[in-house]
Design a protein around this motif. Structure first.
Motif, PDB file in Angstrom:
ATOM      1  N   UNK A 526       0.835  -1.204   0.000  1.00  0.00           N
ATOM      2  CA  UNK A 526       0.000   0.000   0.000  1.00  0.00           C
ATOM      3  C   UNK A 526       0.864   1.246   0.000  1.00  0.00           C
ATOM      4  N   UNK A 527       1.918   1.266   0.839  1.00  0.00           N
ATOM      5  CA  UNK A 527       2.788   2.436   0.899  1.00  0.00           C
ATOM      6  C   UNK A 527       3.490   2.689  -0.429  1.00  0.00           C
ATOM      7  N   UNK A 528       3.885   1.591  -1.092  1.00  0.00           N
ATOM      8  CA  UNK A 528       4.667   1.740  -2.303  1.00  0.00           C
ATOM      9  C   UNK A 528       3.799   1.990  -3.535  1.00  0.00           C
ATOM     10  N   UNK A 529       2.614   1.357  -3.573  1.00  0.00           N
ATOM     11  CA  UNK A 529       1.823   1.388  -4.800  1.00  0.00           C
ATOM     12  C   UNK A 529       0.625   2.331  -4.743  1.00  0.00           C
ATOM     13  N   UNK A 530       0.080   2.547  -3.558  1.00  0.00           N
ATOM     14  CA  UNK A 530      -1.176   3.285  -3.437  1.00  0.00           C
ATOM     15  C   UNK A 530      -0.868   4.739  -3.110  1.00  0.00           C
ATOM     16  N   UNK A 531      -1.167   5.625  -4.037  1.00  0.00           N
ATOM     17  CA  UNK A 531      -0.867   7.041  -3.839  1.00  0.00           C
ATOM     18  C   UNK A 531      -2.101   7.855  -3.462  1.00  0.00           C
ATOM     19  N   UNK A 647       4.957  -1.608 -17.742  1.00  0.00           N
ATOM     20  CA  UNK A 647       5.233  -0.941 -16.472  1.00  0.00           C
ATOM     21  C   UNK A 647       5.862  -1.912 -15.479  1.00  0.00           C
ATOM     22  N   UNK A 648       6.405  -1.352 -14.387  1.00  0.00           N
ATOM     23  CA  UNK A 648       7.241  -2.152 -13.491  1.00  0.00           C
ATOM     24  C   UNK A 648       6.510  -2.897 -12.397  1.00  0.00           C
ATOM     25  N   UNK A 649       5.578  -2.250 -11.679  1.00  0.00           N
ATOM     26  CA  UNK A 649       4.975  -2.850 -10.490  1.00  0.00           C
ATOM     27  C   UNK A 649       3.530  -3.247 -10.757  1.00  0.00           C
ATOM     28  N   UNK A 650       3.099  -4.316 -10.048  1.00  0.00           N
ATOM     29  CA  UNK A 650       1.759  -4.832 -10.345  1.00  0.00           C
ATOM     30  C   UNK A 650       0.972  -5.239  -9.114  1.00  0.00           C
TER      31      UNK A 650
END
Length: 853
Positions: A526-531, A647-650
């Motif tokens: 969540x910290x890394x992906x959810x803005x 894209x990089x993250x999923x």
């Protein structure tokens, strides 16, 4: 009966208390195993009967021939069939009736405003079928729906949600629909199909809310005319079916439904329980072995006298094995009865906790009785084998010894072997999780680590008990010093007694560490992906829930406080022939609300024939920006899509992204799984959240959560899983405590004269009780400390192996508070295990104790 058997049985009758702990260990382990097998057989038979009875009137099911199955999904997604096909088939030869069956996701809201179900089992809605032979549900109260807004609800869902006939509530489809309950239904005579909820609507409402367009159905249910078999009916229907549509018999359909539960849920559930049965029996093995090792040591003079009188080694060995066999047979037989009682208790308990256990007698098969019986006997005999062989090697001259207390230490060979195993275990685990990612290597390393800890136990016990007992000697004076000395007296015994508890604590620690790591992973994701600032979600896991209305995100985007609102929908399709899950969304808004890592190409112009893919998936499929992928949807349409972005993250965005415009022509029942909302500059979280909640109320009132709350709720199932694990592991810990108590009881027996002397020189009863209790605590402390260290290492291996085997990045976390609680529980359990031996020691008559040989 030969002499060995008579001596063994006489010894058992004379020393029944010595084997009380062994008896209980075998009984509990066998009872858990037998109960699991009986419960599994009963559930399978009950669901077989349930589905067979509920669908007995359906002779054929007409449906789409092809299904798209995505990784991790056992049941595929099929395209709809024309509802008008039912009218065409009604005139086919051998057909008595044919009706369309429209099904989709629909979650009822209870009288308290909370959704019903959704935590695993499906929440279904569909058209109410008027033909009672073709409808698996039967009206129990009220009437069938006749006009728009009227529904029939399965009785179990109504009871759970506090709904009754005449009540008005909301049905999430996922768009909220106001409905009135006009009838309650049963499934196969039960209040529902396990925890699955069902809402029956009029056909017009079902087509309106559950399908992409009117005139579609999930399948067509067909009833044959009298005298026409199911196989003959299917053969007659095939020439009438359009291309891409198939017919299967009603029996085959019922078997698919049964396999869906029996083959997936029940197999997983019973396997899960069998694993814990194995852990309990492994712990029992250590306790049983330790009991017989002590008994053999205490009988050194007795066995030596038998040898001196002419008994052969084989006879002395067989005596011990006969005792073990007698205990095993009686305890295993009692365990079978206990297992039947456990299964019956679960049959009564499941409905109370919300999982309706289908009615029916317990199914007690030959295998479910013979297997636990054989396992119990083999475990007991196997555990007693080494002590029995040692008894047979007793020399006749040992009869001249004055004591039979086992004070043996650890050999150099044991130390070398244990260290070698530890080095190999560490190397194998490191290779399996770091160098060449392999779950198999990681598992082998974990097993070798366990073996290393068991082998090194006697080597480490002396130093460990000295360190752990140092504060005790200072705080409790002579009593503490004596307790530490007693624990140090026999390193092998201390280690063997502690090993059983160590295994139980290690497994508890393993799951505690893994659960904390899963939570840390979710927080990291969540910290890394959810803005976004808040997340709107409909919490569920498994197949339950109805999702969120796709209209919610556009409505939130119009709120003055909101800068960006993007919904994540879901779909399935074949990409170059392989079933894959699709994320359906606005790619431009997605990039603003989620961290996708580095992006090659552009997400701005996917349009109706563009697709975005993660880098890992692009490498796996050998695709790059500009390449073409053939996408086949559930409606059978195959369309070339151009890869416009990689894209990089999923973690939250998924591996494949298409636009809603691309998905619209192929969708069935559209829904979002998550809506991310970002506020405009200067808008506080409280004000923005209140504005979002006001809009969300109009769309079924889903949860609106901050980033931290969303991360915690996403990991909410982990705590429930850990609670179940701890409850199951309580049996293993109980068996370990019985082993500690039995060891101390036997130690009190062999130290009778010593304890009498201590009382004669002034030790009080309370001091004697405290000495025995603190010895138990020291043994438990050693086992608990070893278990936490081993469990922490195994948890690290499991997390790293999962990280290597998964596309998602796993975070390793050690939960200090939870591990401290585990340690305190272990110490408290040790004190509890020492209560009975301590009381028995304190009741010894001083003069008789001194006179004991």
């Amino acid at each position: 009966m030969n002499a060995s058997a008579r001596l063994s049985l006489n010894s058992l009758r004379a020393h029944k208390r010595r084997f009380a702990g062994t008896f209980m260990a075998v009984l509990l382990g066998v009872a858990f195993l037998a109960g699991t097998l009986v419960m599994g057989d009963t559930l399978r038979a009950s669901f077989d009967s349930l589905f067979a009875g509920a669908t007995s009137g359906t002779d054929a099911v007409v449906r789409s021939a092809d299904a798209i199955t995505t990784p991790g999904e056992a049941q595929g997604t099929r395209q709809p069939v024309p509802a008008a096909l039912a009218d065409d088939l009604a005139d086919a030869p051998g057909v008595a009736a044919a009706v369309p069956d429209i099904q989709g996701a629909g979650q009822l809201v209870g009288a308290n405003g909370k959704p019903i179900g959704g935590q695993g089992p499906p929440t279904l809605a569909g058209n109410w079928i008027a033909d009672p032979e073709l409808n698996p549900y039967r009206l129990a109260e009220g009437r069938a729906p006749q006009k728009t807004g009227e529904v029939v609800v399965n009785r179990g869902a109504a009871d759970k949600g506090g709904l009754k006939i005449g009540d008005t509530t909301t049905l999430r489809t996922p768009d909220p629909v106001r409905v009135t309950v006009v009838g309650l239904a049963t499934f196969g005579g039960e209040d529902g199909m396990a925890q699955v909820t069902f809402t029956g609507m009029t056909r017009a409402d079902a087509e309106k809310y559950l399908t992409a367009k009117p005139g579609e159905a999930a399948s067509v249910q067909v009833r044959a005319e009298p005298g026409v078999s199911q196989r003959q009916l299917v053969d007659d229907l095939r020439p009438e079916l359009p291309r891409g549509v198939e017919a299967i018999t009603g029996q085959a359909s019922a078997q698919e439904n049964t396999d869906m539960i029996s083959g997936q849920f029940l197999t997983l559930f019973t396997t899960f329980l069998l694993v814990f049965s194995g852990i309990a029996l492994l712990v029992a093995t250590f306790s049983i072995h330790n009991t017989f090792a002590i008994v053999v040591a205490q009988r050194t003079r007795e066995n030596a006298l038998l040898r001196a009188l002419g008994a052969a080694r084989r006879q002395v060995t067989s005596m011990t094995l006969i005792e073990a066999g007698a205990v095993a047979v009686v305890a295993s037989a009692a365990g079978l009865a206990g297992g039947i009682g456990i299964a019956a208790g679960l049959q009564a308990l499941f409905p109370a906790i919300g999982f309706p256990f289908p009615d029916g007698a317990l199914v007690i098969s030959t295998l479910s009785m013979l297997l636990p019986l054989a396992v119990g006997i083999l475990v007991c005999l196997g555990s007693a084998l080494v002590p029995a062989l040692k008894a047979g090697r007793t020399a006749p001259l040992a009869a001249l010894r004055e004591t039979s207390v086992d004070d043996s230490g650890a050999s150099r060979a044991r130390a070398v072997t244990g260290i070698a195993l530890g080095v190999i275990a560490l190397a194998t685990a490191l290779v399996g999780v770091l160098a060449t990612p392999s779950l198999t290597l990681a598992a082998v390393g974990a097993v070798l680590a366990l073996a290393s800890f068991v082998v090194l136990g006697p080597v480490a016990s002396t130093s460990a008990v000295r360190v752990l007992g140092s504060p005790l000697a200072r705080l409790r004076g002579v009593t503490g010093a004596l307790a530490r000395r007693n624990a140090l007296r026999s390193p092998k015994r201390t280690a063997a007694t502690a090993s059983a508890l160590m295994i139980g604590v290690a497994v508890v620690s393993l799951f505690t560490v893994f659960g904390a790591s899963l939570k840390a992973t979710m927080n990291q994701t969540v910290d890394r992906s959810f803005a976004g600032d808040v997340a709107v979600s409909a919490p569920s896991f498994g197949a339950g829930g109805s999702g969120l209305s796709p209209k919610l995100a556009p409505a939130l985007a119009q709120v003055p406080e909101v800068d960006t609102a993007v919904g994540l929908g879901k779909g399935v399709a074949k990409v170059d022939g392989a079933g894959r899950a699709l994320t359906v969304t606005d790619p431009v808004a997605l990039a603003r609300s989620f961290d996708l890592g580095s992006v090659q190409g552009s997400l701005d112009h996917l349009g109706t024939h563009g697709i975005a893919i993660t880098r890992d998936e692009a490498d796996r499929q050998h695709l790059a920006v500009g390449d073409t992928a053939r996408v086949t949807f559930t409606d059978g349409t195959t369309t070339p899509f151009t890869v416009r972005a990689v894209y990089g993250q999923s973690e939250l965005a998924g591996d494949y992204v298409i636009t809603r415009q691309a998905w619209a022509p192929h969708r069935v029942q559209d829904s979002d799984t998550l809506v991310s909302v970002t506020f405009k500059d200067g808008v506080s979280t409280a004000d923005g959240k209140a504005a979002v909640e006001k809009v969300a109320q109009r769309y079924g009132n889903p949860d609106v959560q901050t980033r931290d709350a969303y991360a915690q709720s996403s990991a909410g199932g982990i705590d429930m899983m850990l609670t179940l694990v701890y409850a199951l592991l309580a049996l293993a810990v109980l068996i370990a405590l019985l082993g500690i108590a039995n060891t101390l009881t036997l130690a009190v027996h062999e130290r009778t004269r010593e304890l009498g002397l201590l009382r004669a020189v002034g030790q009080t009863r309370s001091q004697l009780r405290a000495m025995v209790r603190w010895e138990s605590v020291l043994v438990a402390a050693f086992g608990t400390a070893g278990g936490i260290v081993l469990g922490g290492f195994l948890g690290w291996v499991l997390v790293k192996a999962s990280d290597a085997a998964s596309d998602s990045a796993f975070a390793f976390a050690l939960p200090p508070v939870q591990l401290v609680v585990v340690a305190l529980v272990g110490l408290a359990a040790g004190a509890l295990a020492g209560l009975r031996p301590a009381r028995r020691a304190a009741r010894l008559d001083v003069l008789r104790a001194i006179a004991t040989e």
